[in-house]
Design a protein around this motif. Structure first.
Motif, mmCIF file in Angstrom:
data_model
loop_
_atom_site.group_PDB
_atom_site.id
_atom_site.type_symbol
_atom_site.label_atom_id
_atom_site.label_comp_id
_atom_site.label_asym_id
_atom_site.label_seq_id
_atom_site.Cartn_x
_atom_site.Cartn_y
_atom_site.Cartn_z
ATOM 1 N N SER A 390 22.682 -49.458 11.956
ATOM 2 C CA SER A 390 22.749 -48.524 13.073
ATOM 3 C C SER A 390 23.932 -47.606 12.843
ATOM 4 O O SER A 390 24.827 -47.902 12.043
ATOM 5 N N SER A 391 23.952 -46.503 13.540
ATOM 6 C CA SER A 391 25.050 -45.556 13.430
ATOM 7 C C SER A 391 26.333 -46.185 13.968
ATOM 8 O O SER A 391 26.350 -46.784 15.049
ATOM 9 N N THR A 394 27.149 -44.557 17.248
ATOM 10 C CA THR A 394 26.409 -45.160 18.362
ATOM 11 C C THR A 394 27.065 -46.460 18.793
ATOM 12 O O THR A 394 27.171 -46.754 19.993
ATOM 13 N N ASN A 397 30.249 -45.615 20.726
ATOM 14 C CA ASN A 397 29.871 -45.139 22.056
ATOM 15 C C ASN A 397 29.401 -46.295 22.936
ATOM 16 O O ASN A 397 29.678 -46.325 24.141
ATOM 17 N N ALA A 405 24.087 -51.046 22.864
ATOM 18 C CA ALA A 405 24.308 -50.482 21.523
ATOM 19 C C ALA A 405 25.512 -51.118 20.843
ATOM 20 O O ALA A 405 25.633 -51.065 19.614
#
Length: 436
Positions: A390-391, A394, A397, A405
């Protein structure tokens, strides 16, 4: 007392030794990064030069007054500590601990090409900070979740992971004479945060958020000093992210370096149940997370972090009868490429044990990226990293928002973690390790 230095507008040349900025890795041989800034350029930072003083802390778990005496180590070009502030569009506060290696022995505190800590504080200007550090520190990046935050940037010039309050005498291996270094990283932290506390222009309101982050040596400073920040601002939401600070150390290293050389034991947040200066790092994170269950505790590391492997190898070398040489070949390259594969795999295995230990606390999460790059949050790769499935942006955040997330992420679960080439294994080091 604090001295404010106004923004620089014309800097003909800045000589900046930044161990954490060479190819996004910490160049532990103390190579100099030459930043030539000739044209007129502005910077949003101001520099503050603090003097000795004291801070009153009236937190939920700590009520005390602590004195501080801010200093850099004291070698040539590394005399005067200063910290940097940048105004945002909110009263939220980002506290960033700068990285830059560490030293605990004459053979890595002094010498030619063998010094392993940042020692050029006198050349670190507002303009240098502006252009040497980006990522989450750059308000011009639209996707930066901290772009509206006030920023307190705490430089690093003491070789003690921002932990120390002690002057220690070493034997310089090049001259065989005794020289004293000021390991005052904790004092420098207190002086910096005290300024924010005492100046309402910078003090967060009771409902504003504080986010603590550090890269490399600063990652250890972030987790070690986070409890103090939480006690200084007890009504605020305070979270912490340690970037590339998952060190593995040989037996007795904490006592030799952190206690004997740096005096860090006197600064330990001793009110935290079960905390110990000699604990494994995973246990330290676990104890901090358990004591502050409403705060979020995060860690980032690449799976084969080259600089962390380098320092693990260096720690072991300095526990032997190492014969000094005035060459960087004494320790090998700072990117870890010359570390023996067995040492590399030992570091990978033990670093994962640290993550596994800390993850038992529900308010702790990790992001383990592929490859061997060292530090990410103070460069723009933070906005593109996605090797753990995953980013990373992200994930950060999600940490800020406390949503789903922000989950544990591991490159092992999506691939091979991109093992790097080494001197012994030019096609990529092979290590056996497990996902969690």
């Amino acid at each position: 007392m604090f001295k404010i230095l106004k923004n620089s507008t014309v800097i003909p040349m800045i000589l900046l030794s930044l161990l954490s900025c060479k190819k996004e890795k910490e160049d532990t041989t103390n190579d100099l990064l030459l930043v030539g800034l000739v044209s007129a350029t502005s910077t949003p930072y101001i520099a503050i030069t603090p003097t000795a003083g004291s801070i009153s802390i009236a937190g939920t778990n700590l009520t005390t007054t602590k004195s501080y005496d801010p200093k850099c180590s004291g070698v040539s070009g590394n005399q005067t500590f200063k910290f940097f502030l940048k105004k945002g569009n909110s009263k939220n506060l980002l506290v960033n601990f700068m990285g830059g290696g560490a030293c605990w022995d004459g053979k890595n505190c002094f010498g030619t090409n063998t010094t392993t800590y940042f020692k050029a504080m006198d050349s670190l200007s507002t303009l240098a900070v502006r252009y040497a550090f980006s990522g989450i520190l750059d308000e011009r990046q639209a996707s930066n979740p901290f772009k509206d935050y006030n920023v307190l940037f705490i430089p690093y010039c003491t070789g003690d992971l921002h932990w120390g309050s002690k002057a220690t005498t070493y034997t310089d291996p090049t001259t065989n004479t005794e020289s004293t270094l000021q390991h005052r990283g904790f004092d420098n932290f207190l002086a910096s945060i005290d300024y924010v506390k005492k100046n309402t222009e910078w003090t967060p309101g009771s409902t504003d958020k504080i986010f603590v982050v550090g890269q490399s040596a600063g990652a250890y400073g972030a987790i070690f000093n986070f409890p103090y920040i939480k006690e200084i601002f007890p009504s605020n939401e305070v979270n912490v992210l340690a970037d590339a600070g998952n060190g593995i150390v040989p037996a007795n290293w904490q006592t030799e370096a952190a206690v004997t050389k740096w005096g860090a034991n006197t600064n330990l947040p001793s009110w935290i149940t079960g905390i110990s200066i000699t604990a494994e790092l995973g246990e330290f994170f676990k104890k901090v997370a358990a004591f502050y269950p409403t705060s979020r505790i995060g860690q980032y590391s690449s799976n084969f972090d080259g600089t962390q492997r380098y320092f693990y190898n260096l720690q072991q070398l300095l526990q032997t009868n190492l014969t000094y040489s005035d060459s960087s070949t004494l320790y090998g390259k700072g990117d870890g490429s010359q570390v023996a594969d067995s040492v590399t795999c030992d570091w990978v295995t033990k670093s994962r044990i640290n993550f596994a230990t800390a993850k038992t606390e529900s308010n702790y999460r990790y992001y383990i990226a592929g490859g061997d790059v060292h530090t990410i949050t103070s460069n723009n790769n933070v906005f593109t990293e996605a090797s753990a499935g995953s980013s990373l942006l992200t994930w950060i955040n999600g940490m800020i928002a406390n949503n789903s997330a922000w989950a544990n992420k591991d490159c092992k679960n999506v691939g091979t973690c991109s093992p790097p080439a080494t001197s012994a294994s030019p096609n990529g080091v092979s290590c056996t390790f497990s996902s969690f």
